[in-house]
Motif scaffolding. Structure first.
Motif, short mmCIF file in Angstrom:
data_model
loop_
_atom_site.label_atom_id
_atom_site.label_comp_id
_atom_site.label_asym_id
_atom_site.label_seq_id
_atom_site.Cartn_x
_atom_site.Cartn_y
_atom_site.Cartn_z
N THR A 37 0.88 -1.25 0.04
CA THR A 37 0.21 -0.10 -0.16
C THR A 37 0.97 1.27 0.00
OG1 THR A 37 -1.68 -1.20 1.09
CG2 THR A 37 -1.80 1.42 1.20
N ARG A 38 1.92 1.23 0.72
CA ARG A 38 2.78 2.48 0.87
C ARG A 38 3.44 2.71 -0.50
NH1 ARG A 38 5.46 1.36 6.85
NH2 ARG A 38 3.93 2.39 8.13
N TYR A 39 4.22 1.62 -0.96
CA TYR A 39 5.17 1.97 -1.83
C TYR A 39 4.26 1.89 -3.58
CZ TYR A 39 8.38 1.54 1.75
OH TYR A 39 9.04 1.85 3.03
N LEU A 40 3.54 1.04 -3.57
CA LEU A 40 2.90 0.82 -4.73
C LEU A 40 1.46 1.82 -4.91
CD1 LEU A 40 2.58 -0.66 -7.35
CD2 LEU A 40 0.84 -2.18 -6.29
N THR A 41 0.88 1.93 -4.20
CA THR A 41 -0.49 2.91 -4.28
C THR A 41 -0.42 4.33 -3.68
OG1 THR A 41 -2.03 0.56 -3.61
CG2 THR A 41 -2.92 2.87 -3.40
N GLN A 42 0.16 4.55 -2.61
CA GLN A 42 0.35 5.95 -2.04
C GLN A 42 1.36 6.64 -2.73
OE1 GLN A 42 1.00 5.35 1.87
NE2 GLN A 42 -0.96 4.64 2.37
N ASN A 43 2.55 6.03 -3.18
CA ASN A 43 3.58 6.67 -3.96
C ASN A 43 3.07 6.98 -5.43
OD1 ASN A 43 6.28 7.23 -2.53
ND2 ASN A 43 5.53 5.45 -1.71
N GLY A 44 2.30 5.97 -6.02
CA GLY A 44 1.63 5.95 -7.33
C GLY A 44 0.66 7.07 -7.40
N LEU A 45 0.00 7.30 -6.36
CA LEU A 45 -0.97 8.31 -6.28
C LEU A 45 -0.17 9.76 -6.08
CD1 LEU A 45 -3.83 6.89 -4.05
CD2 LEU A 45 -4.08 7.74 -6.44
N ALA A 46 0.70 9.88 -5.23
CA ALA A 46 1.34 11.05 -4.88
C ALA A 46 2.16 11.57 -6.36
CB ALA A 46 2.29 10.68 -4.12
N ALA A 47 2.59 10.46 -7.08
CA ALA A 47 3.34 10.75 -8.36
C ALA A 47 2.03 11.41 -9.45
CB ALA A 47 4.02 9.59 -8.91
N PHE A 48 0.92 10.89 -9.47
CA PHE A 48 -0.12 11.09 -10.14
C PHE A 48 -0.34 12.68 -9.98
CE2 PHE A 48 -4.41 11.99 -11.19
CZ PHE A 48 -4.47 11.43 -12.81
N ALA A 49 -0.78 12.90 -8.48
CA ALA A 49 -1.31 13.72 -7.99
C ALA A 49 -0.41 15.24 -8.20
CB ALA A 49 -1.60 13.85 -6.54
N TRP A 50 0.94 15.04 -8.21
CA TRP A 50 1.72 16.12 -8.31
C TRP A 50 2.10 16.48 -9.82
CZ3 TRP A 50 3.42 20.08 -5.27
CH2 TRP A 50 2.89 19.75 -3.93
#
Length: 319
Positions: free
Chosen positions: A170-183
């Motif tokens: 969840t941390r390294y796949l989902t959350q970091n992926g969402l953060a990359a997309f968001a920014w």
């Protein structure tokens, strides 16, 4: 008591349906992106490519052509965490505290619908509509990131004993992926705002580009404060933000860089890249220093045999 299995079954149907909609929306969005490429226009949907739209409304801080490949990486990352959600449903690994409820995946469906509409509006040169809609994907992505981080933090103690792999995925796949997309979406939204200022409000370009960079830097400083101080417990494992920002600012820098005619905004880009590097270093070091403290056991934990049931009458899960 007999209604509990029925409610649980209905909730599982909602979960499966929301994930399926998110996957379908992602696939359709990928088709739109493919049709908007230079090699595929004109076609039934687009008269010109996304890159040609950027060239039609240039700014001093317009990102260089090579940055178009970043969307491929970000979309691949998004497909990764969607695939992880599908696999969890197939093997029924979602039994336990709910990290990503159906609204999480429905929000991602909305994000992709907004992206498709946004490409269409840019193609039609509807600047005001495109600028307003352009802020929807990053804002919704930040909301999804908030849901994921807060729910994971809430159930981290149980997951650490019963499903420790879920925490890392969840941390390294989902959350970091969402953060990359968001920014990355936020960078594009800020550029869209700059285009509206220049071509609709007739603000001079150097000032417009400076405003874009200032908006990005202000948002980044706010994120750094939240991640380092106020919400460190929830956000400290999100590492992709500064890398994405450095890539985006680097694309602005390489496009505007002239050896014998260095613009002020080019220097501003270089300064912000250095600032992002410093912020990233501080965040990485502080996360490493806190790692030992976060790995210490916290009080009495539920046994490994505990089975979680979702109480659909309230937001909390009960053992």
């Amino acid at each position: 008591m007999s209604s509990l299995p029925v409610r649980r079954g209905a909730h599982e149907v909602m979960q499966c349906g929301s994930v399926a909609l998110a996957v379908i929306a992602q696939v359709i969005s990928d088709v739109f992106c493919y049709l908007a490429k230079e090699s595929n226009v004109p076609n039934a949907l687009f008269a010109t490519s996304s890159r040609n739209v950027s060239e039609t409304f240039p700014l001093e801080v317009t990102m260089d052509r090579w940055s178009d490949g970043c969307w491929l990486i970000i979309d691949l990352w998004s497909k990764g965490w969607l695939l992880y959600a599908v696999v969890n449903i197939i093997i029924r690994a979602d039994l336990g505290p709910e990290i990503h409820p159906p609204v999480f995946y429905l929000t991602w469906t909305t994000v992709n619908v907004a992206r498709m509409c946004l490409m269409y509006l840019w193609d039609k040169h509807d600047l005001l509509g495109a600028v307003l809609l352009g802020w929807v994907p990053p804002l919704l992505a930040f909301y999804m990131l908030y849901v994921s981080c807060s729910n994971l933090s809430k159930h981290e103690a149980w997951l650490a004993i019963n499903r420790p792999r879920v925490i890392s995925w969840t941390r390294y796949l989902t959350q970091n992926g969402l953060a990359a997309f968001a920014w990355w979406s936020l960078l594009n939204a800020a550029l869209g705002l700059g285009i509206a200022l220049k071509y609709e409000a007739r603000v001079p370009d150097p000032l417009t580009s400076t405003a874009v960079l200032t908006a990005v830097s202000s948002c980044t400083v706010m994120w750094f404060v939240l991640q380092s101080c106020l919400l460190a417990k929830h956000m400290r494992y999100v590492f992709s933000v500064y890398a994405i920002l450095i890539v985006g600012l680097g694309a602005m820098f390489t496009r505007s860089y002239r050896v014998h005619d260095l613009a002020a905004n080019t220097v501003y880009c270089g300064f912000l890249m250095l600032l992002m590097t410093i912020m990233n270093s501080i965040h990485s070091i502080s996360t490493c220093l806190r790692a030992d403290q976060s790995n210490k056991p916290v009080g009495a934990e539920p046994s490994r045999e505990a089975v979680w049931h979702t109480d659909l009458r309230g937001p909390a899960a009960k053992i």
